[in-house]
Motif scaffolding. Sequence first.
Motif, short mmCIF file in Angstrom:
data_model
loop_
_atom_site.label_atom_id
_atom_site.label_comp_id
_atom_site.label_asym_id
_atom_site.label_seq_id
_atom_site.Cartn_x
_atom_site.Cartn_y
_atom_site.Cartn_z
N GLY A 172 0.82 -1.21 0.00
CA GLY A 172 0.00 0.00 0.00
C GLY A 172 0.85 1.25 0.00
N ALA A 173 1.89 1.29 0.82
CA ALA A 173 2.77 2.46 0.88
C ALA A 173 3.45 2.71 -0.46
CB ALA A 173 3.82 2.27 1.99
N GLU A 174 3.84 1.65 -1.13
CA GLU A 174 4.49 1.81 -2.44
C GLU A 174 3.49 2.30 -3.48
OE1 GLU A 174 7.20 2.11 -5.43
OE2 GLU A 174 7.55 1.98 -3.27
N LEU A 175 2.26 1.80 -3.44
CA LEU A 175 1.23 2.26 -4.38
C LEU A 175 0.88 3.73 -4.11
CD1 LEU A 175 -1.00 -0.94 -4.47
CD2 LEU A 175 0.44 -0.06 -6.33
N VAL A 176 0.85 4.12 -2.84
CA VAL A 176 0.61 5.53 -2.49
C VAL A 176 1.76 6.38 -3.02
CG1 VAL A 176 0.58 7.16 -0.54
CG2 VAL A 176 -0.88 5.11 -0.48
N ARG A 177 3.00 5.94 -2.80
CA ARG A 177 4.17 6.68 -3.26
C ARG A 177 4.12 6.91 -4.77
NH1 ARG A 177 8.78 6.32 -5.67
NH2 ARG A 177 8.74 4.11 -6.10
N ARG A 178 3.59 5.93 -5.49
CA ARG A 178 3.49 6.04 -6.95
C ARG A 178 2.25 6.82 -7.40
NH1 ARG A 178 5.60 0.45 -9.57
NH2 ARG A 178 7.46 0.23 -8.28
N GLY A 179 1.40 7.20 -6.45
CA GLY A 179 0.19 7.95 -6.79
C GLY A 179 -0.92 7.09 -7.35
N SER A 200 -9.99 -3.58 1.22
CA SER A 200 -8.60 -3.55 0.76
C SER A 200 -8.50 -3.98 -0.70
CB SER A 200 -7.69 -4.41 1.65
OG SER A 200 -8.00 -5.77 1.55
N LEU A 201 -9.32 -4.95 -1.09
CA LEU A 201 -9.34 -5.36 -2.50
C LEU A 201 -9.82 -4.21 -3.39
CD1 LEU A 201 -10.80 -8.97 -2.30
CD2 LEU A 201 -8.48 -8.32 -2.93
N ALA A 202 -10.81 -3.47 -2.89
CA ALA A 202 -11.36 -2.36 -3.67
C ALA A 202 -10.31 -1.28 -3.92
CB ALA A 202 -12.58 -1.77 -2.96
N LEU A 203 -9.35 -1.13 -3.02
CA LEU A 203 -8.29 -0.14 -3.23
C LEU A 203 -7.51 -0.39 -4.52
CD1 LEU A 203 -6.59 0.19 0.28
CD2 LEU A 203 -7.89 1.95 -0.92
N PHE A 204 -7.41 -1.66 -4.90
CA PHE A 204 -6.59 -2.04 -6.05
C PHE A 204 -7.39 -2.11 -7.34
CE2 PHE A 204 -4.41 -4.52 -2.51
CZ PHE A 204 -3.62 -3.44 -2.16
N VAL A 252 -2.89 4.82 -5.47
CA VAL A 252 -4.00 4.68 -4.52
C VAL A 252 -3.98 5.86 -3.56
CG1 VAL A 252 -4.12 2.14 -4.64
CG2 VAL A 252 -2.76 3.22 -2.87
N ASP A 253 -5.13 6.13 -2.97
CA ASP A 253 -5.28 7.24 -2.05
C ASP A 253 -4.66 6.91 -0.68
OD1 ASP A 253 -6.68 9.83 -1.24
OD2 ASP A 253 -7.53 8.40 0.19
N ARG A 254 -3.81 7.79 -0.17
CA ARG A 254 -3.11 7.58 1.10
C ARG A 254 -4.10 7.38 2.25
NH1 ARG A 254 1.90 8.46 2.81
NH2 ARG A 254 2.40 9.72 1.01
N GLU A 255 -5.07 8.27 2.37
CA GLU A 255 -6.01 8.18 3.49
C GLU A 255 -6.82 6.89 3.45
OE1 GLU A 255 -8.38 11.70 3.86
OE2 GLU A 255 -6.62 13.00 3.92
N ALA A 256 -7.27 6.51 2.28
CA ALA A 256 -8.04 5.27 2.14
C ALA A 256 -7.20 4.06 2.52
CB ALA A 256 -8.58 5.13 0.72
N CYS A 257 -5.96 4.05 2.07
CA CYS A 257 -5.05 2.94 2.37
C CYS A 257 -4.78 2.85 3.87
CB CYS A 257 -3.76 3.12 1.58
SG CYS A 257 -2.70 1.66 1.59
N GLU A 258 -4.50 3.99 4.49
CA GLU A 258 -4.25 4.00 5.94
C GLU A 258 -5.48 3.57 6.72
OE1 GLU A 258 -2.79 7.97 6.63
OE2 GLU A 258 -0.78 7.47 5.89
N ARG A 259 -6.67 4.04 6.29
CA ARG A 259 -7.91 3.67 6.97
C ARG A 259 -8.13 2.15 6.92
NH1 ARG A 259 -11.53 5.41 3.71
NH2 ARG A 259 -12.55 3.47 3.24
#
Length: 180
Positions: free
Chosen positions: A58-65, A94-98, A67-74
């Motif tokens: 998740g952190a790597e996907l956030v870093r790449r822009g 979590s699946l929906a994030l991807f 996925v949404d940081r707040e959604a991933c952290e939540r």
Amino acid sequence: VCAAHGSCLSRVSWSPATWQHLYALLARPVVADHGRAPVAAFDADGTLWSGDAFGALGAELVRRGLVDREACERVEVEYGRSQGEERRKWLLESLALFRGLSAEDLVDAGEEAWGRGDGATGLGATLRPEMSDLVNRLRSGGWRVLIVTASPAEAVLRGAQAGRHERALPCVTRAWEAVL
């Protein structure tokens, strides 16, 4: 000390009682009922390695822009707090994030989350050598070793390869499939 079939197991990180149980298990001859090898299954996060594969991916996907940081952290926080049916809900979240990401995006981010292959960065630095040793000893003794996890397969794939657990990969997503 080595088991009867020549499989040595390091005492590093094992308590004396646990080491004795593992030694006894490895010393027994493998009996394959109906032609099937016995199975040992290990959780990934916190067992084969000490890191969290979903969090690292998740952190790597956030870093790449991607996925949404707040959604991933939540999702990560709420999944960690949840139990039972509530946990199922957060697995699906979590699946929906991807959703919409390509397999290539996920695999590339998973590779990066594990570090550069040097074992000193990312999740690669959290691999537990005693678990890799145990998995290899079980395999050499005729066991089939599987990884079970709730983390995305793309996040676990590199760790399975780094820890030489690659034969387990067909079963790596079973926890996810169970909730769909």
